[in-house]
Design a protein around this motif. Structure first.
Motif, PDB file in Angstrom:
ATOM      1  N   ARG A  75     -21.919  -3.808 -43.973  1.00 13.27           N
ATOM      2  CA  ARG A  75     -21.456  -3.719 -42.581  1.00 13.27           C
ATOM      3  C   ARG A  75     -22.106  -4.805 -41.730  1.00 13.27           C
ATOM      4  NH1 ARG A  75     -22.035   1.896 -43.482  1.00 13.27           N
ATOM      5  NH2 ARG A  75     -24.078   1.868 -42.473  1.00 13.27           N
ATOM      6  N   LEU A  76     -23.405  -5.015 -41.940  1.00 15.24           N
ATOM      7  CA  LEU A  76     -24.100  -6.038 -41.162  1.00 15.24           C
ATOM      8  C   LEU A  76     -23.603  -7.439 -41.504  1.00 15.24           C
ATOM      9  CD1 LEU A  76     -27.786  -4.783 -41.086  1.00 15.24           C
ATOM     10  CD2 LEU A  76     -26.253  -5.056 -39.142  1.00 15.24           C
ATOM     11  N   LEU A  79     -20.796  -8.204 -39.327  1.00 11.81           N
ATOM     12  CA  LEU A  79     -20.973  -7.734 -37.957  1.00 11.81           C
ATOM     13  C   LEU A  79     -20.498  -8.774 -36.955  1.00 11.81           C
ATOM     14  CD1 LEU A  79     -22.201  -5.512 -36.100  1.00 11.81           C
ATOM     15  CD2 LEU A  79     -24.317  -6.842 -36.152  1.00 11.81           C
ATOM     16  N   ARG A  80     -19.700  -8.345 -35.987  1.00 11.48           N
ATOM     17  CA  ARG A  80     -19.223  -9.211 -34.930  1.00 11.48           C
ATOM     18  C   ARG A  80     -19.199  -8.426 -33.617  1.00 11.48           C
ATOM     19  NH1 ARG A  80     -19.775 -11.883 -38.792  1.00 11.48           N
ATOM     20  NH2 ARG A  80     -18.414 -13.497 -39.680  1.00 11.48           N
ATOM     21  N   PHE A  81     -19.530  -9.106 -32.519  1.00 12.67           N
ATOM     22  CA  PHE A  81     -19.391  -8.545 -31.178  1.00 12.67           C
ATOM     23  C   PHE A  81     -18.601  -9.533 -30.332  1.00 12.67           C
ATOM     24  CE2 PHE A  81     -23.553  -6.692 -32.488  1.00 12.67           C
ATOM     25  CZ  PHE A  81     -23.211  -5.351 -32.409  1.00 12.67           C
ATOM     26  N   ALA A  97     -27.949  -4.742 -30.155  1.00 13.49           N
ATOM     27  CA  ALA A  97     -26.934  -5.639 -30.715  1.00 13.49           C
ATOM     28  C   ALA A  97     -27.564  -6.952 -31.178  1.00 13.49           C
ATOM     29  CB  ALA A  97     -25.845  -5.907 -29.679  1.00 13.49           C
ATOM     30  N   ASP A 100     -29.389  -6.385 -34.420  1.00 10.86           N
ATOM     31  CA  ASP A 100     -28.498  -6.308 -35.568  1.00 10.86           C
ATOM     32  C   ASP A 100     -27.959  -7.686 -35.955  1.00 10.86           C
ATOM     33  OD1 ASP A 100     -28.923  -3.608 -35.624  1.00 10.86           O
ATOM     34  OD2 ASP A 100     -27.032  -3.067 -34.658  1.00 10.86           O
ATOM     35  N   LEU A 101     -27.710  -8.521 -34.973  1.00  4.31           N
ATOM     36  CA  LEU A 101     -27.257  -9.878 -35.275  1.00  4.31           C
ATOM     37  C   LEU A 101     -28.331 -10.669 -36.017  1.00  4.31           C
ATOM     38  CD1 LEU A 101     -25.404 -10.755 -31.948  1.00  4.31           C
ATOM     39  CD2 LEU A 101     -24.347 -10.412 -34.193  1.00  4.31           C
ATOM     40  N   ARG A 104     -28.372  -9.465 -39.528  1.00  2.00           N
ATOM     41  CA  ARG A 104     -27.212 -10.052 -40.219  1.00  2.00           C
ATOM     42  C   ARG A 104     -27.511 -11.455 -40.705  1.00  2.00           C
ATOM     43  NH1 ARG A 104     -22.603 -12.346 -36.503  1.00  2.00           N
ATOM     44  NH2 ARG A 104     -24.226 -13.957 -36.450  1.00  2.00           N
TER      45      ARG A 104
END
Length: 223
Positions: A75-76, A79-81, A97, A100-101, A104
């Motif tokens: 999932r990581l 990962l995109r925001f 966030a 988590d980036l 990643r």
């Protein structure tokens, strides 16, 4: 309060009594061991089943945990925001966030923001690139971050956090003076345009900011 104390037997009668007691205790221990052995012999199929079931449960738990970790890594990895998602976050969500980036991108990181954080909201450690301190500045759209934030991060990144890299990240923009001061003094910055490339397009932070592969320690010295 009086205490019981053992003393050596005195006289032949006491010695004989002590021997009798010791033999009795030994007999009881031997009998108990025999009973336990007989019970184990009779119950070994049950014990074997219990042991096998216990082993299977242990293996299942290990595999389940490994599977959960693998799914989390997958999932990581994707990962995109979007910028709209970043804008909708509150300060705490924005910090998580960014954490988590970093994860990643291969920086094992943790959120440390809060009272007394000494200008560090997220700290990450990379095997080749050292330690990074991230200061998150979540603003309303169009908000600008000034030079004072750069001063604060520069003053604590090395002395307080022993960091090799200091980065200020915002979903808004920076003043011209803030960007120029950061460039001169080794405080990197991520504005809205760079955040789009990092968070949404998936470019790793160290590639976006051209961080060297070798650990740098300049920030660890007091400015």
């Amino acid at each position: 309060m009086s205490r019981w104390r053992l003393r050596r037997p005195r006289g032949g009668v006491e010695v004989a009594s002590a021997i009798v007691v010791a033999v009795a205790v030994l007999v009881l221990v031997v009998r108990g061991a025999v009973v336990a052995a007989v019970a184990a012999r009779d119950a070994w199929p049950v014990l074997l089943v219990v042991a096998v079931l216990g082993g299977l449960v242990a293996v299942w738990r290990v595999r389940q945990t490994a599977g959960e970790r693998q799914r989390a890594r997958e999932r990581l990895a994707v990962l995109r925001f979007t910028l709209d998602e970043c804008d909708a976050m509150d300060d705490r969500q924005f910090e998580y966030a960014l954490r988590d980036l970093l994860i990643r991108d291969g920086w094992p990181a943790r959120r440390v923001g809060g009272r007394g954080d000494q200008a560090a909201d997220v700290i990450g450690d990379h095997a080749q690139r050292g330690r990074i301190v991230v200061q998150a500045k979540h603003t309303r759209v169009g908000g600008r971050v000034g030079s004072s934030v750069m001063y604060a991060v520069k003053g604590t990144a090395g002395p307080a956090h022993r960091a090799d890299h200091a980065v200020v990240v915002t979903n808004g923009t920076f003043t011209r003076d803030a960007m120029a001061w950061g460039d001169r003094h080794g405080v990197r910055w991520i504005d809205r345009q760079r955040l789009q490339r990092w968070a949404n397009e998936g470019i790793a932070l160290h590639e976006l900011l051209a961080m060297p592969a070798r650990q740098r320690r300049a920030l660890r010295r007091t400015a």
